[in-house]
Design an enzyme around this catalytic site. Structure first.
Site, PDB file in Angstrom:
ATOM      1  N   ASP A 174       5.600  -5.750  -7.500  1.00 13.27           N
ATOM      2  CA  ASP A 174       6.422  -4.780  -8.233  1.00 13.27           C
ATOM      3  C   ASP A 174       7.831  -5.345  -8.462  1.00 13.27           C
ATOM      4  O   ASP A 174       8.433  -5.161  -9.525  1.00 13.27           O
ATOM      5  CB  ASP A 174       6.499  -3.449  -7.466  1.00 13.27           C
ATOM      6  CG  ASP A 174       5.114  -2.868  -7.230  1.00 13.27           C
ATOM      7  OD1 ASP A 174       4.306  -2.894  -8.169  1.00 13.27           O
ATOM      8  OD2 ASP A 174       4.840  -2.410  -6.105  1.00 13.27           O
ATOM      9  N   HIS A 219       3.098   1.775  -3.836  1.00 13.10           N
ATOM     10  CA  HIS A 219       2.526   0.817  -4.779  1.00 13.10           C
ATOM     11  C   HIS A 219       1.400   1.456  -5.588  1.00 13.10           C
ATOM     12  O   HIS A 219       0.236   1.075  -5.472  1.00 13.10           O
ATOM     13  CB  HIS A 219       2.032  -0.443  -4.054  1.00 13.10           C
ATOM     14  CG  HIS A 219       1.386  -1.427  -4.994  1.00 13.10           C
ATOM     15  ND1 HIS A 219       2.106  -2.131  -5.934  1.00 13.10           N
ATOM     16  CD2 HIS A 219       0.098  -1.781  -5.166  1.00 13.10           C
ATOM     17  CE1 HIS A 219       1.281  -2.879  -6.645  1.00 13.10           C
ATOM     18  NE2 HIS A 219       0.050  -2.688  -6.197  1.00 13.10           N
ATOM     19  N   SER A 272      -4.676  -5.391  -0.079  1.00  9.63           N
ATOM     20  CA  SER A 272      -5.803  -4.589  -0.583  1.00  9.63           C
ATOM     21  C   SER A 272      -5.361  -3.178  -0.960  1.00  9.63           C
ATOM     22  O   SER A 272      -4.662  -2.507  -0.195  1.00  9.63           O
ATOM     23  CB  SER A 272      -6.894  -4.486   0.485  1.00  9.63           C
ATOM     24  OG  SER A 272      -7.188  -5.760   0.993  1.00  9.63           O
ATOM     25  N   ASN A 273      -5.833  -2.731  -2.101  1.00 13.86           N
ATOM     26  CA  ASN A 273      -5.489  -1.393  -2.616  1.00 13.86           C
ATOM     27  C   ASN A 273      -6.470  -0.331  -2.153  1.00 13.86           C
ATOM     28  O   ASN A 273      -7.624  -0.651  -1.849  1.00 13.86           O
ATOM     29  CB  ASN A 273      -5.482  -1.438  -4.147  1.00 13.86           C
ATOM     30  CG  ASN A 273      -4.124  -1.809  -4.689  1.00 13.86           C
ATOM     31  OD1 ASN A 273      -3.102  -1.326  -4.217  1.00 13.86           O
ATOM     32  ND2 ASN A 273      -4.108  -2.684  -5.706  1.00 13.86           N
ATOM     33  N   ALA A 284     -11.860 -16.156  -0.830  1.00 14.62           N
ATOM     34  CA  ALA A 284     -12.638 -16.709  -1.943  1.00 14.62           C
ATOM     35  C   ALA A 284     -12.474 -15.874  -3.209  1.00 14.62           C
ATOM     36  O   ALA A 284     -13.094 -16.172  -4.235  1.00 14.62           O
ATOM     37  CB  ALA A 284     -14.116 -16.788  -1.545  1.00 14.62           C
ATOM     38  N   GLY A 285     -11.653 -14.847  -3.161  1.00 13.91           N
ATOM     39  CA  GLY A 285     -11.526 -13.927  -4.291  1.00 13.91           C
ATOM     40  C   GLY A 285     -10.509 -14.372  -5.331  1.00 13.91           C
ATOM     41  O   GLY A 285      -9.927 -15.457  -5.251  1.00 13.91           O
ATOM     42  N   GLY A 286     -10.318 -13.479  -6.303  1.00 10.20           N
ATOM     43  CA  GLY A 286      -9.404 -13.777  -7.402  1.00 10.20           C
ATOM     44  C   GLY A 286      -7.984 -14.010  -6.938  1.00 10.20           C
ATOM     45  O   GLY A 286      -7.281 -14.890  -7.463  1.00 10.20           O
TER      46      GLY A 286
END
Ligand code: NAD
Ligand code: LMR
Length: 341
Positions: free
Chosen positions: A178, A205, A146-147, A38-40
Site C-alpha cells: 500500500d 489492508h 496471506s489475505n 513456489a507461488g506467484g
C-alpha cells in the site's frame, strides 16, 4: 554506516572472499523462511531474499514444487545457503532456527472477489502454518502476506496465544505494498522524484481500510482536494486494479514480492540493531480503539520497538479513519472467532 559499507562489499564481485573474512564476522547469521515459496509471490520473493546480504540461510517451503525453485535460486552467487522443503513433513525443518518467517501461502483473488472471499481457504492455511511456527521457531518475526491480512494477523495472534508463544512485538501484517503504491501514484501526480517520496498508509489492508495519509506526504505538493480523493481511491483499489488487469490469473505478485522484500529487510536491519528503521505495518496497537491497526512502526532487536502515532490528519483523513473502523473491527473479530473454534 558499517552495515551500508558491508552491504556494498557483500554484493561486489569479490564478495566470496570478503564473506568468509571481514563481512561474515560483522553481519550476524540470519535465517529467513518463506512459506508458499513456489507461488506467484513466493518465487520472486525468494529471488529478492537471495539477493539480500543480511540473509545467511534461506529456507523455501511450499506444499509442492519447492525443490525446483530452491535449485534455481540456489545457483545465484550471493551470501545465503538455500534449502527447499516440500510437504508438511518438512515444515519443521524449514522453520527451525528461523529469525524471520514470511508467509505468502494461500489463494489469490480473481476478478469480482474481495479479499474477505479468500477467508475460507486462507484462514485454515495460515492457522496450520502458525501452529508450526509456534512449535519450531516461536521467537521468529512473522511477516504475514496471506489475505485477508485484516483477519489473518488476528488468527496468527490467537494461535500463538493458545500455544503460549504470543509476542505482539513479533507479528506483522505486511502492508508495504500500500505504501509502495501510494508513493508511486503520489510521485506521478505531484511530479516529484519517486525515490524521495514518503507517504504513511494506516488502517488495514482491504478497500476503505487502506488509508493513505497524503496530507503528510513529502516532498510537499499543492494537490487539490479532488486530486487527493482520486489518489486515495487509487491506492485503496490498487490490488483490484492488478486483479482486473490479470483477468483471472491472480493478483499482484511482482510488486508484492518487492514490497515483501523491503519489509523483511527492515525486520532484519532492526534485528541487527540498525537505528531508525521505520516502516508501516499492521500490528497489535493501542493508537486507536482497534486491537490491530497499521501505522508507522519502529523496528528493533526484538521486532516492534515502538508503534508510532497517526500524526496530524486532514478532515478528509479523519473522516476516512472513522469510516474504516467498523469494517476493520469486524474482520478482526472474524479472525479471532475462527481461530478459537
Ligand atoms: N499483503 C499483501 O499486500 C498481498 C499482496 C498480494 C497478494 N497477497 C496474498 O498473498 C497470497 C498468495 O498470493 P500468490 O499470488 O502468491 O498466490 P499463488 O497461488 O501464486 O501462490 C500461493 C502458494 O501458496 C502455496 N500454499 C498453499 N497452501 C499452502 C500451505 N499450507 N503451506 C505452504 N504453502 C501453501 C501454494 O502451493 C502456492 O505455491 C494470497 O492470499 C494473496 O491474496 C497479499
Ligand atoms: O488485491 C489483492 O487481492 C492482493 C493484494 O492484497 C494487493 O493489495 O495487491
Amino acid at each position: 554506516m558499517m552495515l551500508r559499507s558491508i552491504k556494498s562489499l557483500a554484493t561486489s564481485p569479490s564478495s566470496h572472499i570478503l564473506r568468509r573474512g571481514y563481512a561474515s564476522e560483522a553481519v550476524p547469521d540470519r535465517k529467513v523462511a518463506v512459506l508458499g515459496a513456489a507461488g506467484g509471490i513466493g518465487q520472486p520473493l525468494a529471488l529478492l531474499m537471495k539477493l539480500n546480504p543480511l540473509v545467511s540461510s534461506l529456507a523455501l517451503y511450499d506444499i509442492a514444487n519447492t525443490p525446483g525453485v530452491a535449485a534455481d535460486v540456489g545457483h545465484i552467487n550471493t551470501r545465503s545457503e538455500v534449502s527447499g522443503y516440500s510437504g508438511e513433513a518438512e515444515l519443521g525443518k524449514a522453520l527451525e532456527g528461523a529469525d524471520v518467517v514470511i508467509i505468502p501461502a494461500g489463494v489469490p483473488r480473481k476478478p469480482g472477489m474481495t479479499r474477505d472471499d479468500l477467508f475460507n481457504i486462507n484462514a485454515g492455511i495460515v492457522k496450520g502454518l502458525c501452529q508450526a511456527i509456534a512449535k519450531y521457531c516461536p521467537h521468529a518475526l512473522v511477516n504475514m502476506i496471506s489475505n485477508p491480512v485484516n483477519s489473518t494477523v488476528p488468527i496468527a495472534a490467537e494461535v500463538f496465544k493458545k500455544a503460549g508463544t504470543y509476542d505482539p512485538k513479533r507479528l506483522f501484517g505486511v502492508t508495504t505494498l500500500d505504501v509502495v503504491r501510494a508513493k508511486t501514484f503520489y510521485a506521478g501526480k505531484a511530479k516529484v522524484p519517486v525515490a524521495e517520496v514518503n507517504v504513511p498508509v494506516v488502517g488495514g489492508h482491504a478497500g476503505i481500510t487502506i488509508l493513505p495519509l497524503f496530507s503528510q506526504a513529502t516532498p510537499k505538493a499543492n494537490l487539490s482536494d479532488a486530486e487527493i480523493t482520486a489518489l486515495t481511491k487509487r491506492t485503496q483499489d490498487g490490488g483490484t486494479e492488478v486483479v482486473e488487469a490479470k483477468a483471472g490469473k491472480g493478483s499482484a505478485t511482482l510488486s508484492m514480492a518487492y514490497a515483501g522484500a523491503i519489509f523483511a529487510d527492515a525486520c532484519l536491519k532492526g534485528l541487527n540493531g540498525a537505528p531508525d528503521v521505520v516502516e508501516c505495518s499492521y500490528v497489535q496497537s493501542t493508537i486507536t480503539e482497534l486491537p490491530f491497526f497499521a501505522s508507522k512502526v519502529r523496528l528493533g532487536k526484538n521486532g516492534v520497538e515502538e508503534v508510532l502515532g497517526l500524526g496530524p490528519l486532514s478532515d478528509y483523513e479523519k473522516e476516512g479513519l472513522e469510516k474504516l473502523k467498523p469494517e476493520l473491527q469486524s474482520s478482526i473479530e472474524k479472525g479471532i472467532k475462527f481461530a478459537n473454534q
